[in-house]
Design an enzyme around this catalytic site. Structure first.
Site, PDB file in Angstrom:
ATOM      1  N   LYS A  25       0.829  -1.210   0.000  1.00 21.20           N
ATOM      2  CA  LYS A  25       0.000   0.000   0.000  1.00 21.20           C
ATOM      3  C   LYS A  25       0.862   1.258   0.000  1.00 21.20           C
ATOM      4  O   LYS A  25       0.429   2.305   0.461  1.00 21.20           O
ATOM      5  CB  LYS A  25      -0.942  -0.005   1.205  1.00 21.20           C
ATOM      6  N   ARG A  26       2.077   1.132  -0.531  1.00 20.85           N
ATOM      7  CA  ARG A  26       3.028   2.255  -0.561  1.00 20.85           C
ATOM      8  C   ARG A  26       3.217   2.834   0.845  1.00 20.85           C
ATOM      9  O   ARG A  26       3.405   4.017   1.030  1.00 20.85           O
ATOM     10  CB  ARG A  26       2.588   3.339  -1.544  1.00 20.85           C
ATOM     11  N   ALA A  62       2.823   6.899   1.329  1.00 17.31           N
ATOM     12  CA  ALA A  62       1.845   7.603   0.488  1.00 17.31           C
ATOM     13  C   ALA A  62       0.794   8.321   1.317  1.00 17.31           C
ATOM     14  O   ALA A  62      -0.183   8.825   0.757  1.00 17.31           O
ATOM     15  CB  ALA A  62       1.190   6.621  -0.476  1.00 17.31           C
ATOM     16  N   LEU A  64      -2.015   9.078   4.584  1.00 14.57           N
ATOM     17  CA  LEU A  64      -3.130   8.479   5.309  1.00 14.57           C
ATOM     18  C   LEU A  64      -3.829   7.418   4.477  1.00 14.57           C
ATOM     19  O   LEU A  64      -4.151   7.644   3.304  1.00 14.57           O
ATOM     20  CB  LEU A  64      -4.135   9.580   5.687  1.00 14.57           C
ATOM     21  N   LEU A  66      -6.981   6.223   3.556  1.00 18.69           N
ATOM     22  CA  LEU A  66      -8.271   6.917   3.618  1.00 18.69           C
ATOM     23  C   LEU A  66      -9.377   6.058   4.221  1.00 18.69           C
ATOM     24  O   LEU A  66     -10.408   6.594   4.639  1.00 18.69           O
ATOM     25  CB  LEU A  66      -8.677   7.405   2.228  1.00 18.69           C
ATOM     26  N   GLY A 109       0.133  12.339   4.925  1.00 18.46           N
ATOM     27  CA  GLY A 109       0.575  11.920   6.254  1.00 18.46           C
ATOM     28  C   GLY A 109       2.009  11.430   6.278  1.00 18.46           C
ATOM     29  O   GLY A 109       2.684  11.510   7.317  1.00 18.46           O
ATOM     30  N   GLU A 112       3.978  14.436   6.795  1.00 17.20           N
ATOM     31  CA  GLU A 112       3.817  14.850   8.192  1.00 17.20           C
ATOM     32  C   GLU A 112       4.729  14.048   9.109  1.00 17.20           C
ATOM     33  O   GLU A 112       5.345  14.587  10.033  1.00 17.20           O
ATOM     34  CB  GLU A 112       2.354  14.706   8.600  1.00 17.20           C
ATOM     35  N   GLU A 132      -4.273  16.481   0.137  1.00 21.06           N
ATOM     36  CA  GLU A 132      -5.519  16.719   0.871  1.00 21.06           C
ATOM     37  C   GLU A 132      -6.352  17.831   0.240  1.00 21.06           C
ATOM     38  O   GLU A 132      -7.584  17.753   0.188  1.00 21.06           O
ATOM     39  CB  GLU A 132      -5.203  17.080   2.339  1.00 21.06           C
ATOM     40  N   ARG A 135      -8.608  16.807  -2.431  1.00 19.59           N
ATOM     41  CA  ARG A 135      -9.625  15.822  -2.043  1.00 19.59           C
ATOM     42  C   ARG A 135     -10.661  16.409  -1.082  1.00 19.59           C
ATOM     43  O   ARG A 135     -11.408  15.680  -0.445  1.00 19.59           O
ATOM     44  CB  ARG A 135      -8.939  14.617  -1.388  1.00 19.59           C
ATOM     45  N   GLY A 140      -4.121  16.789   8.872  1.00 24.65           N
ATOM     46  CA  GLY A 140      -4.547  16.490  10.237  1.00 24.65           C
ATOM     47  C   GLY A 140      -3.488  15.842  11.092  1.00 24.65           C
ATOM     48  O   GLY A 140      -3.742  15.499  12.247  1.00 24.65           O
TER      49      GLY A 140
END
Length: 258
Positions: A25-26, A62, A64, A66, A109, A112, A132, A135, A140
């Site tokens: 999932k990268r 990659a 968060l 989702l 993320g 972050e 983000e 989208r 966050g």
């Protein structure tokens, strides 16, 4: 300490290699992974003096996953964001310096998390983005606090509003990484830097991790006083006295160009 399978630890003496292990999932960050990171940095293994934050596969992260936000209400979303804040704060303001190895996607993320590290080594494949904004979301996991300190508010606004993607060279120029190395050399360079960090005086490490960020954020008069107090504590330690004596007697290392 029980960590999820997506967070793997390899101890190499005084250095721990902490690896994101969700390559399929990268290395997207789900709640279990973020919680695992927070748990590790809340109580690192005894004897570890530095951590290298790496990732399996071609991508650092990659961002968060989702699925973590699907169907949550506003209150749950606030709690989710605050959980990320707590975890990444343990990275940034914990007890061990962190060297991150950045390659491929360092977005959302993942960026972050990278910003919470103290030293960042990038390979040429690294690219940075905050999707983000495209989208209908907002950061966050602390980007709106940490990222402007590195690149400025205007550049973060550009990334959010336009979807701009920065490549490794642009990220290096703007301060997203401190080191830019050849492809495949990120981990070795990070381990070398972590070795240097592990050899530093514990009180200096404490000062850099705990005092320096607070001094930088304080009003100048308060910052100068905090600096003076920390300098006095550090210079009066037995470790500092020993190292200064070694230098003055010609037994300590001298500063040379690298």
């Amino acid at each position: 300490m029980t960590l999820p399978p997506t967070v793997q630890v390899e101890e190499r003496g005084e250095i721990a290699v902490l690896r994101l292990a969700r390559a399929a999932k990268r290395n997207a960050l789900d709640d279990a992974t973020v919680h695992g990171l927070g748990e590790f940095f809340a109580d690192p293994p005894a004897g570890v003096r530095a951590v290298v934050l790496d990732a399996e596969g071609d991508h650092f992260s990659a961002g968060l996953d989702l699925d973590s936000l699907a169907g949550v209400d506003a209150f749950a979303a606030v709690a989710h964001s605050r959980a990320w804040h707590r975890a990444f704060d343990r990275v940034e303001r914990g007890t061990v310096p962190v060297v991150a190895v950045l390659r491929g996607a360092v977005i959302g993320g993942g960026l972050e998390l990278a910003c919470a590290a103290h030293v960042r080594v990038a390979e040429p494949s690294a690219f940075y983005a905050l999707p983000e904004g495209q989208r209908g979301l907002f950061t966050g996991g602390g980007a709106s606090v940490r990222l402007p300190r590195l690149v400025g508010v205007a550049r973060m606004a550009d990334m959010m509003l336009t979807g701009r993607v920065l490549d490794a060279a642009e990220g290096q120029a703007l301060g997203l990484s401190q080191y830019l190395v050849a492809a495949g050399e990120g981990l070795d360079r990070a381990l070398e830097l972590a070795g240097r960090i592990a050899a530093a005086s514990p009180i200096t490490t404490f000062a850099v991790l705990q005092a320096l960020p607070r001094i930088a954020e304080a009003a100048p008069d308060q910052g100068y006083l905090l600096e003076a107090l920390m300098a006095a504590v550090a210079s009066s330690s037995d470790e500092a006295q020993r190292r200064m004596t070694e230098f003055l007697t010609g037994r300590g290392p001298k500063v040379e160009p690298s």
